[in-house]
Scaffold this active site. Structure first.
Site, PDB file in Angstrom:
ATOM      1  CB  SER A  51      -0.906  -0.004   1.231  1.00  0.00           C
ATOM      2  OG  SER A  51      -0.134  -0.141   2.406  1.00  0.00           O
TER       3      SER A  51
ATOM      4  CD  GLU B 143       0.327   7.646   5.412  1.00  0.00           C
ATOM      5  OE1 GLU B 143       0.139   6.563   6.008  1.00  0.00           O
ATOM      6  OE2 GLU B 143       0.808   8.650   5.960  1.00  0.00           O
TER       7      GLU B 143
ATOM      8  CG  ASP C  75       0.629  14.052  16.757  1.00  0.00           C
ATOM      9  OD1 ASP C  75       0.505  13.586  17.902  1.00  0.00           O
ATOM     10  OD2 ASP C  75       1.252  13.483  15.838  1.00  0.00           O
TER      11      ASP C  75
ATOM     12  CG  PHE D 212      11.081  12.149   9.519  1.00  0.00           C
ATOM     13  CD1 PHE D 212      10.414  13.345   9.388  1.00  0.00           C
ATOM     14  CD2 PHE D 212      10.899  11.188   8.549  1.00  0.00           C
ATOM     15  CE1 PHE D 212       9.581  13.594   8.317  1.00  0.00           C
ATOM     16  CE2 PHE D 212      10.071  11.417   7.473  1.00  0.00           C
ATOM     17  CZ  PHE D 212       9.413  12.628   7.354  1.00  0.00           C
TER      18      PHE D 212
ATOM     19  CG  HIS E 171       1.377   1.890   4.785  1.00  0.00           C
ATOM     20  ND1 HIS E 171       0.237   1.989   4.010  1.00  0.00           N
ATOM     21  CD2 HIS E 171       1.534   3.111   5.372  1.00  0.00           C
ATOM     22  CE1 HIS E 171      -0.278   3.203   4.126  1.00  0.00           C
ATOM     23  NE2 HIS E 171       0.491   3.900   4.940  1.00  0.00           N
TER      24      HIS E 171
HETATM   25  P1  FAD Z   1      -3.688   6.528  20.289  1.00  0.00           P
HETATM   26  O1  FAD Z   1      -3.831   5.121  19.903  1.00  0.00           O
HETATM   27  O2  FAD Z   1      -4.870   7.219  20.890  1.00  0.00           O
HETATM   28  O3  FAD Z   1      -2.442   6.645  21.292  1.00  0.00           O
HETATM   29  C1  FAD Z   1      -1.894   7.921  21.620  1.00  0.00           C
HETATM   30  C2  FAD Z   1      -1.162   7.860  22.949  1.00  0.00           C
HETATM   31  O4  FAD Z   1      -2.116   7.708  24.005  1.00  0.00           O
HETATM   32  C3  FAD Z   1      -0.220   6.666  23.094  1.00  0.00           C
HETATM   33  O5  FAD Z   1       0.874   7.087  23.864  1.00  0.00           O
HETATM   34  C4  FAD Z   1      -1.042   5.634  23.857  1.00  0.00           C
HETATM   35  O6  FAD Z   1      -0.225   4.768  24.613  1.00  0.00           O
HETATM   36  C5  FAD Z   1      -1.865   6.535  24.759  1.00  0.00           C
HETATM   37  N1  FAD Z   1      -3.185   5.999  25.112  1.00  0.00           N
HETATM   38  C6  FAD Z   1      -4.049   5.328  24.321  1.00  0.00           C
HETATM   39  N2  FAD Z   1      -5.198   5.076  24.992  1.00  0.00           N
HETATM   40  C7  FAD Z   1      -5.054   5.605  26.226  1.00  0.00           C
HETATM   41  C8  FAD Z   1      -5.889   5.667  27.384  1.00  0.00           C
HETATM   42  N3  FAD Z   1      -7.115   5.127  27.386  1.00  0.00           N
HETATM   43  N4  FAD Z   1      -5.418   6.299  28.489  1.00  0.00           N
HETATM   44  C9  FAD Z   1      -4.167   6.842  28.506  1.00  0.00           C
HETATM   45  N5  FAD Z   1      -3.323   6.796  27.452  1.00  0.00           N
HETATM   46  C10 FAD Z   1      -3.770   6.188  26.321  1.00  0.00           C
HETATM   47  N6  FAD Z   1      -1.782  11.970  12.305  1.00  0.00           N
HETATM   48  C11 FAD Z   1      -2.648  12.818  11.714  1.00  0.00           C
HETATM   49  O7  FAD Z   1      -2.897  13.905  12.237  1.00  0.00           O
HETATM   50  N7  FAD Z   1      -3.271  12.485  10.525  1.00  0.00           N
HETATM   51  C12 FAD Z   1      -3.042  11.305   9.903  1.00  0.00           C
HETATM   52  O8  FAD Z   1      -3.607  11.033   8.851  1.00  0.00           O
HETATM   53  C13 FAD Z   1      -2.112  10.391  10.508  1.00  0.00           C
HETATM   54  N8  FAD Z   1      -1.855   9.189   9.944  1.00  0.00           N
HETATM   55  C14 FAD Z   1      -1.015   8.302  10.595  1.00  0.00           C
HETATM   56  C15 FAD Z   1      -0.798   7.040  10.039  1.00  0.00           C
HETATM   57  C16 FAD Z   1       0.042   6.132  10.665  1.00  0.00           C
HETATM   58  C17 FAD Z   1       0.259   4.768  10.063  1.00  0.00           C
HETATM   59  C18 FAD Z   1       0.711   6.496  11.876  1.00  0.00           C
HETATM   60  C19 FAD Z   1       1.650   5.543  12.550  1.00  0.00           C
HETATM   61  C20 FAD Z   1       0.481   7.749  12.447  1.00  0.00           C
HETATM   62  C21 FAD Z   1      -0.376   8.663  11.818  1.00  0.00           C
HETATM   63  N9  FAD Z   1      -0.637   9.909  12.354  1.00  0.00           N
HETATM   64  C22 FAD Z   1      -1.513  10.781  11.740  1.00  0.00           C
HETATM   65  C23 FAD Z   1       0.037  10.340  13.608  1.00  0.00           C
HETATM   66  C24 FAD Z   1      -0.798   9.994  14.845  1.00  0.00           C
HETATM   67  O9  FAD Z   1      -2.030  10.659  14.819  1.00  0.00           O
HETATM   68  C25 FAD Z   1       0.024  10.412  16.064  1.00  0.00           C
HETATM   69  O10 FAD Z   1       1.171   9.613  16.174  1.00  0.00           O
HETATM   70  C26 FAD Z   1      -0.717  10.509  17.378  1.00  0.00           C
HETATM   71  O11 FAD Z   1       0.165  11.118  18.335  1.00  0.00           O
HETATM   72  C27 FAD Z   1      -1.167   9.181  17.947  1.00  0.00           C
HETATM   73  O12 FAD Z   1      -2.181   8.651  17.239  1.00  0.00           O
HETATM   74  P2  FAD Z   1      -2.752   7.180  17.581  1.00  0.00           P
HETATM   75  O13 FAD Z   1      -3.923   6.989  16.712  1.00  0.00           O
HETATM   76  O14 FAD Z   1      -1.669   6.187  17.557  1.00  0.00           O
HETATM   77  O15 FAD Z   1      -3.234   7.451  19.097  1.00  0.00           O
END
Ligand code: FAD
Length: 289
Positions: free
Chosen positions: A15, A17, A109, A216, A266
């Site tokens: 895939s 991105e 973020d 990065f 990916h």
């Molecule tokens: P989560 O899974 O919510 O985790 C975030 C943090 O919170 C982690 O440290 C986790 O351990 C902690 N956590 C989770 N649940 C809880 C809880 N219940 N209580 C306390 N702590 C908790 N960003 C964008 O803005 N747009 C995008 O399109 C985008 N695409 C991405 C694609 C990929 C493949 C990746 C790897 C990242 C992408 N990101 C994107 C970045 C991502 O949004 C950030 O890295 C963000 O900081 C974390 O997102 P997450 O979905 O992993 O968060």
């Protein structure tokens, strides 16, 4: 067969991105890249989404165009921080109308969200995933971090949270980029021990310059092994030399990942096709579909 089913059968999934372009020049480059990359027969392409307000619709619109015009299987990224619950429901309606039924559910973020645009209905991706699962009709994926998410106190704590995301409905995971495969394999072992059994697609990106490497590593807190750092320093300022070095490095990484059982690749394309094409060409022989 949709890619989530292919992942379950053990077939390799490839895939790319993309991100929604911001300028005319960006737009032209993206569509050129998408047309070129389509020739490689990707299992899906994904479109990032990082802003609030009207911007989410750029992601939705681009997903629609990539699907309707190029016939690509598309995964739309949606983030907690950019959307209210009501906006998520509305966006899902739009995606359904365009026949798009794949979502990567993310937290996002704060620094990516326009001032004043932060939404607060969801705090974590697992909550968004659970809501999307309730809405129904979408194959859901999530993000994961082989070197741990920067905010997590430890890899183990991060993986425990990740398990909640998988339990909420994430059927597959895509990793943050990494440059040392041992992080990926170590992460897989720990995730499996924590009861996570969904496929984990490794996310790869060839570095294209010294400044990019610094940005990065600072932003994502990923390790740059000495061999990679040395090459980036050696070839900085020499575009062709850097391209060849980076593509060779990423191809070696990709080949080892596939040979040791990764479910596919990916590739973070930054809306360009050349590096992604060369990497896939280099590795596909190593892991026939
Ligand atoms: P989560 O899974 O919510 O985790 C975030 C943090 O919170 C982690 O440290 C986790 O351990 C902690 N956590 C989770 N649940 C809880 C809880 N219940 N209580 C306390 N702590 C908790 N960003 C964008 O803005 N747009 C995008 O399109 C985008 N695409 C991405 C694609 C990929 C493949 C990746 C790897 C990242 C992408 N990101 C994107 C970045 C991502 O949004 C950030 O890295 C963000 O900081 C974390 O997102 P997450 O979905 O992993 O968060």
């Amino acid at each position: 067969m949709r890619f989530t089913e292919r992942l379950r059968t053990g077939a390799k999934v490839y895939s790319f991105e993309f991100y929604p372009p911001k300028t005319d020049e960006d737009t032209a480059r993206l569509f050129t890249a998408a047309v070129e990359l389509k020739k490689l027969g990707p299992d899906f392409v994904s479109v990032t989404n990082s802003s609030s307000g009207v911007a989410p619709y750029r992601t939705v619109a681009l997903c629609g165009v990539l699907k309707a015009q190029l016939g690509l299987e598309v995964v739309a990224h949606l983030t907690c921080l950019a959307h209210t619950r009501a906006e998520i429901a509305e966006i899902c309606d739009g995606l359904r109308k365009m026949g798009i039924d794949n979502i990567l559910a993310l937290r996002g973020d704060p620094h990516n969200v326009a001032p004043g645009g932060l939404r607060r209905d969801y705090s974590y991706a697992s909550q968004l995933t659970a809501d999307l699962k309730r809405l129904g009709g979408f194959a859901l994926g999530g993000a994961c971090y082989p070197e741990k998410h920067p905010e997590a106190p430890s890899l183990e704590a991060d993986i425990a949270r990740l398990k909640e995301k998988v339990d909420a409905g994430a059927e597959y995971l895509i990793t943050q980029l990494f440059f040392d495969n041992s992080h990926y394999f170590n992460f897989l072992d720990k995730a499996a021990a924590a009861g996570i059994s969904v496929p984990v697609l490794p996310g790869l990106m060839p570095l294209t310059g010294y400044r990019q490497m610094q940005n990065f590593t600072k932003m994502m807190r990923v390790e740059v092994p000495a061999a990679l750092r040395g090459g980036i320093e050696r070839w900085d300022g020499d575009k062709d030399g850097m391209f060849k070095f980076s593509v060779d490095y990423a191809s070696r990484q990709a080949r080892e990942l596939l040979e040791r059982g990764a479910p596919g690749l990916h590739l973070y394309t930054l809306n360009r096709s050349r590096a992604a094409m060369e990497i896939l060409r280099n590795v596909r022989g190593a892991a026939a579909r």
